[in-house]
Design a protein around this motif. Structure first.
Motif, short mmCIF file in Angstrom:
data_model
loop_
_atom_site.label_atom_id
_atom_site.label_comp_id
_atom_site.label_asym_id
_atom_site.label_seq_id
_atom_site.Cartn_x
_atom_site.Cartn_y
_atom_site.Cartn_z
N ASP A 30 2.08 2.98 -7.60
CA ASP A 30 2.83 3.99 -8.20
C ASP A 30 4.34 3.84 -8.54
O ASP A 30 4.92 4.25 -9.33
CB ASP A 30 2.75 5.37 -7.29
CG ASP A 30 1.52 5.87 -7.31
OD1 ASP A 30 0.34 5.50 -8.31
OD2 ASP A 30 0.99 6.81 -6.46
N LYS A 64 10.67 3.70 -4.07
CA LYS A 64 9.60 4.56 -4.04
C LYS A 64 9.86 5.89 -4.49
O LYS A 64 9.65 6.67 -3.61
CB LYS A 64 9.02 4.36 -2.54
CG LYS A 64 7.75 4.77 -2.31
CD LYS A 64 7.40 4.62 -0.61
CE LYS A 64 6.04 5.51 -0.40
NZ LYS A 64 5.69 5.13 1.08
N LYS A 121 0.75 -1.30 0.19
CA LYS A 121 -0.03 -0.03 -0.17
C LYS A 121 0.85 1.33 -0.08
O LYS A 121 1.77 1.25 0.32
CB LYS A 121 -1.02 -0.05 1.04
CG LYS A 121 -1.99 -0.92 1.33
CD LYS A 121 -2.95 -0.88 2.49
CE LYS A 121 -4.10 -2.01 2.43
NZ LYS A 121 -4.76 -1.90 3.56
N LYS A 122 0.19 2.50 -0.24
CA LYS A 122 0.68 3.59 -0.31
C LYS A 122 1.83 4.03 0.69
O LYS A 122 2.85 4.71 0.68
CB LYS A 122 -0.25 4.83 -0.51
CG LYS A 122 0.52 6.28 -0.73
CD LYS A 122 -0.75 7.17 -1.22
CE LYS A 122 0.09 8.42 -1.33
NZ LYS A 122 -1.00 9.67 -1.91
N ASN A 136 4.03 1.66 -1.77
CA ASN A 136 3.36 2.30 -2.90
C ASN A 136 3.59 1.55 -4.25
O ASN A 136 4.00 2.30 -5.18
CB ASN A 136 3.61 3.84 -3.05
CG ASN A 136 2.87 4.42 -3.58
OD1 ASN A 136 1.75 4.17 -4.18
ND2 ASN A 136 3.01 5.78 -3.80
#
Length: 183
Positions: A96, A124, A88-89, A93
């Motif tokens: 993305d 990231k 998850k972010k 993340n």
């Protein structure tokens, strides 16, 4: 004395029988593990998705070129719930930033089969230059690159918001790797 020196020199020869160039990464045999503490308990995991390119000539290791890519969605913490959480972010993340990359900038021979590697690690969207020792064992069929280094997860924004503090999940993370390549 001369005999002892000659014997020591012969015993320290590298495992390379003939000079070889290794250019094919073998992802299914390669491994990247990570180790950290959570609430004082040692935790481990690994990444299954490793790819990249390399060119390592046993006669010219200082000219080696290495780029590794780790698929962040391939994380395995030993828990499906944790695997779902860590992509998850706030953590990796992975939507993305689907890959973490390492690109070697220099590989300096230190002793037989031992090197100092300097390169750029990107996770990231955050990049840091890292330096670590590595070993290379070779046969005619395979090269095994292994080593370990530590990173601070905060340097890469791994664990944002409530997780940006290091009281529950430690900042220090040790990475162990074994990368296999063939000619």
């Amino acid at each position: 004395m001369l005999l002892r020196t000659l014997s020591a020199a012969l015993l320290s020869l590298p495992l390379v029988v003939n000079a070889a160039t290794f250019t094919t990464l073998v992802p299914e045999k390669s491994e990247i593990q990570f180790h950290y503490e959570q609430m004082g308990v040692n935790m481990d995991g690994f990444f299954k998705g490793i790819d990249g390119s390399l060119h390592f000539d046993t006669d010219a290791p200082e000219k080696a070129q290495v780029t590794l890519e780790v698929q962040m969605q391939s994380v395995d913490t030993g828990s499906e719930e944790a695997d779902s959480e860590v992509v998850k972010k706030e953590w990796f993340n992975a939507s993305d930033f689907p890959t973490a990359t390492f690109k070697a900038q220099s590989i300096t021979p230190k002793a037989d089969n031992e090197y100092e590697v300097t390169g750029l690690l990107s996770i990231k969207g955050h990049e840091q230059t890292i330096r670590f020792p590595a070993k290379v064992e070779t046969t005619d069929e395979q090269a095994t690159f292994s080593g370990s280094f530590s990173l601070l997860r905060g340097d890469y924004a791994i664990g944002e918001g409530a997780w940006s503090k290091f009281d529950i999940v430690a900042n220090d993370v040790r990475i162990d790797f074994t990368i296999i390549a063939t000619p």
